[in-house]
Scaffold this active site. Structure first.
Site, PDB file in Angstrom:
ATOM      1  N   ASP A 178       0.740  -1.178  -0.057  1.00 21.13           N
ATOM      2  CA  ASP A 178       0.000  -0.079   0.053  1.00 21.13           C
ATOM      3  C   ASP A 178       0.883   1.453   0.061  1.00 21.13           C
ATOM      4  OD1 ASP A 178      -1.745  -2.049   0.443  1.00 21.13           O
ATOM      5  OD2 ASP A 178      -2.625  -1.366   2.140  1.00 21.13           O
ATOM      6  N   GLU A 415       2.683  -9.186  11.397  1.00 16.65           N
ATOM      7  CA  GLU A 415       2.303  -8.844  10.012  1.00 16.65           C
ATOM      8  C   GLU A 415       3.616  -8.292   9.448  1.00 16.65           C
ATOM      9  OE1 GLU A 415      -0.254  -5.491   9.831  1.00 16.65           O
ATOM     10  OE2 GLU A 415      -0.746  -5.681   7.428  1.00 16.65           O
TER      11      GLU A 415
HETATM   12  C1  9WN Z   1      -5.727  -2.799   2.475  1.00 17.28           C
HETATM   13  C2  9WN Z   1      -4.628  -7.847   4.552  1.00 17.28           C
HETATM   14  C3  9WN Z   1      -4.187  -6.732   3.846  1.00 17.28           C
HETATM   15  C4  9WN Z   1      -2.968  -7.203   2.923  1.00 17.28           C
HETATM   16  C5  9WN Z   1      -2.167  -5.880   2.302  1.00 17.28           C
HETATM   17  C6  9WN Z   1      -1.674  -4.945   3.171  1.00 17.28           C
HETATM   18  C7  9WN Z   1      -2.896  -4.698   4.122  1.00 17.28           C
HETATM   19  C8  9WN Z   1      -5.099  -3.353   3.772  1.00 17.28           C
HETATM   20  C9  9WN Z   1      -5.000  -2.224   4.666  1.00 17.28           C
HETATM   21  O1  9WN Z   1      -3.502  -5.668   4.679  1.00 17.28           O
HETATM   22  O2  9WN Z   1      -3.704  -3.864   3.341  1.00 17.28           O
HETATM   23  O3  9WN Z   1      -6.046  -3.750   1.543  1.00 17.28           O
HETATM   24  O4  9WN Z   1      -6.118  -1.802   5.289  1.00 17.28           O
HETATM   25  O5  9WN Z   1      -4.016  -1.691   4.983  1.00 17.28           O
HETATM   26  O6  9WN Z   1      -1.053  -3.848   2.924  1.00 17.28           O
HETATM   27  O7  9WN Z   1      -1.189  -6.560   1.399  1.00 17.28           O
HETATM   28  O8  9WN Z   1      -3.575  -7.974   1.948  1.00 17.28           O
HETATM   29  O9  9WN Z   1      -3.612  -8.466   5.325  1.00 17.28           O
END
Ligand code: 9WN
Length: 442
Positions: A178, A415
């Site tokens: 992101d 994470e």
């Molecule tokens: C937006 C779920 C997801 C991952 C992404 C990570 C984060 C979300 C957020 O979490 O993104 O999609 O709200 O930040 O960047 O890679 O799939 O783990």
């Protein structure tokens, strides 16, 4: 923690996050089903139960859009309304798009990197290796194949009208990385229009707001969601109107490998010859596209900003896309391995472990605690390990795996991790972290 304890903890994390047929990305920060998380989760789950792993992908594919898109989030209707923003109510107006799935699906209108076919093939491989559940795995592949073919066709057409071999994204969330410096200059060019009042819920679930994107970045993210909703997620409209339009080399590299997996699946299910010809052409085009994005100065592959018509210069883990896709000649590979092991990445002497930071400490956008701007991501370690293994770089792959597992023996299943101290950041008990640990130790 000993390997048996890591396995036991990983199993416990996946059980805790099992919502009955699908897995939430993490206990509180991400209470829904995320697209690429699910694929990695299936890779780990396969070692516990190939049927349950297949079910993970089947649950996701049940929410596929009519044009083939696999949505980046499938919302959990049972999650409390205040649990994630932007949630289903925020996306509701997009899902009245003619391309949205019929029925009661609640999904976002974005997508994420296409790891799914790799996961689907892996399920059969694990079943064969264990000589257990092979027939069920084959039936699953027969059901999944046409859906995955439609998904890859969507990416090769709607997301690549230029036939460049590279996937276009409309939002940094689609890259899965992101707030990476990969997107900084493209995002800075986005002029934020009127956005609804909103409350950041993500900040309630991390100890320190510095671990998450800044308020300014979030405003841009939410503005881009507004633009996408206004276009009713119509790809042709977005290609013209989206202020953020970029070729993503990491997603494109993953697509090359996913197409290789799809080609193997085509063989298993006896798909028509024309499908195989098409998939082979996508692979070829993907490889060529990545080669065109090579930056000799950084020694990395770069994303491309279609709006500004220029490469997006940043030294991040995505730059190793050719290693992931298995493209390039021996010289290019040696060069990339050299950069990977140089002080710009795993050779940095201050690192807690020689694991690749998501952004190079030499990059101006580096920030060790902030999300994709520096921390080490276990799932990215897995992707690089898998790629090195595929390239026959066994020793390098083993070293990476050993260090990654040593990091996970802290038991957090974070994470992401601070690269210099090894502190677990973001969410604990992250499902895909547990899944990759299981795959490593299986
Ligand atoms: C937006 C779920 C997801 C991952 C992404 C990570 C984060 C979300 C957020 O979490 O993104 O999609 O709200 O930040 O960047 O890679 O799939 O783990």
């Amino acid at each position: 923690m000993e390997p048996e304890d890591i396995i036991a903890r990983a199993v416990a994390v996946l059980r805790e996050n099992d919502m009955g047929g699908w897995t939430r990305a993490s206990p509180t920060l991400y209470p829904h089903q995320w697209s690429w998380d699910s694929a990695f989760i299936a890779i780990g789950l396969a070692h516990l139960d190939t049927g349950r792993a297949a079910g993970e992908l089947t649950a996701l594919l049940a929410n596929q859009w009519r044009n083939g898109k696999i949505p980046h989030i499938v919302f959990n209707p049972k999650a409390p309304p205040e649990s994630y923003f932007p949630g289903p109510e925020h996306w509701a107006s997009a899902t009245d798009s003619p391309d949205a799935p019929s029925g009661p699906s609640l999904t976002s209108g974005l997508c994420q990197p296409p790891v799914h076919a790799i996961a689907a093939r892996h399920i059969l491989e694990v079943a064969e290796a264990r000589n257990e559940g092979i027939d069920t795995a084959r039936v699953f592949l027969e059901e999944a194949y046409p859906k995955l073919f439609a998904w890859h066709r969507y990416l090769a057409t709607f997301r690549d009208p230029e036939d460049s071999g590279l996937v276009t994204i409309y939002h940094p969330w689609e890259s899965g990385t992101d707030n990476s410096p990969r997107w900084t200059s493209a995002l800075e060019r986005v002029e934020v229009g009127e956005i609804p009042d909103y409350e950041r819920l993500d900040l309630d679930h991390v100890p320190d707001p510095a671990e998450r994107p800044t308020g300014e970045e979030y405003d841009r993210f939410i503005w881009l969601v507004e633009v996408i909703k206004d276009a009713r997620c119509d790809d042709a409209v977005l290609q013209r109107t989206s202020p953020f339009l970029a070729k993503d080399v990491l997603a494109s590299a993953i697509l090359v490998k996913a197409n290789e997996a799809l080609l193997d699946m085509a063989e298993v299910v006896g798909a028509p010859e024309e499908d195989r010809t098409k998939i082979s052409a996508w692979i070829e085009r993907g490889r060529e596209g990545l080669e065109e994005r090579w930056d000799p100065e950084l020694g990395l592959c770069l994303d491309y900003d279609l709006r500004a018509d220029e490469p997006l210069k940043a030294s991040t883990i995505a730059g190793f896309a050719p290693l992931i896709a298995g493209t390039g000649d021996a010289e290019c590979r040696e060069g990339l391995l050299g950069v990977l092991e140089s002080p710009a990445f795993t050779g940095n002497p201050d690192l807690y472990k020689p694991l690749p930071p998501s952004t190079s400490p030499d990059d101006v956008g580096f920030s060790p605690r902030s999300y994709w701007r520096g921390p080490v991501w276990p799932v990215m370690n897995w992707l690089l390990w898998w790629s090195l293994k595929g390239l026959g770089e066994r020793k390098r792959a083993e070293r990476l795996k050993d260090c990654a597992l040593a990091q996970l023996s802290d038991g957090h299943f974070g994470e992401y991790y601070e690269p210099f101290t090894g502190e677990a950041l973001g969410s604990d008990d992250q499902s895909w972290t547990a899944a990759v640990a299981l795959d490593w130790l299986a």
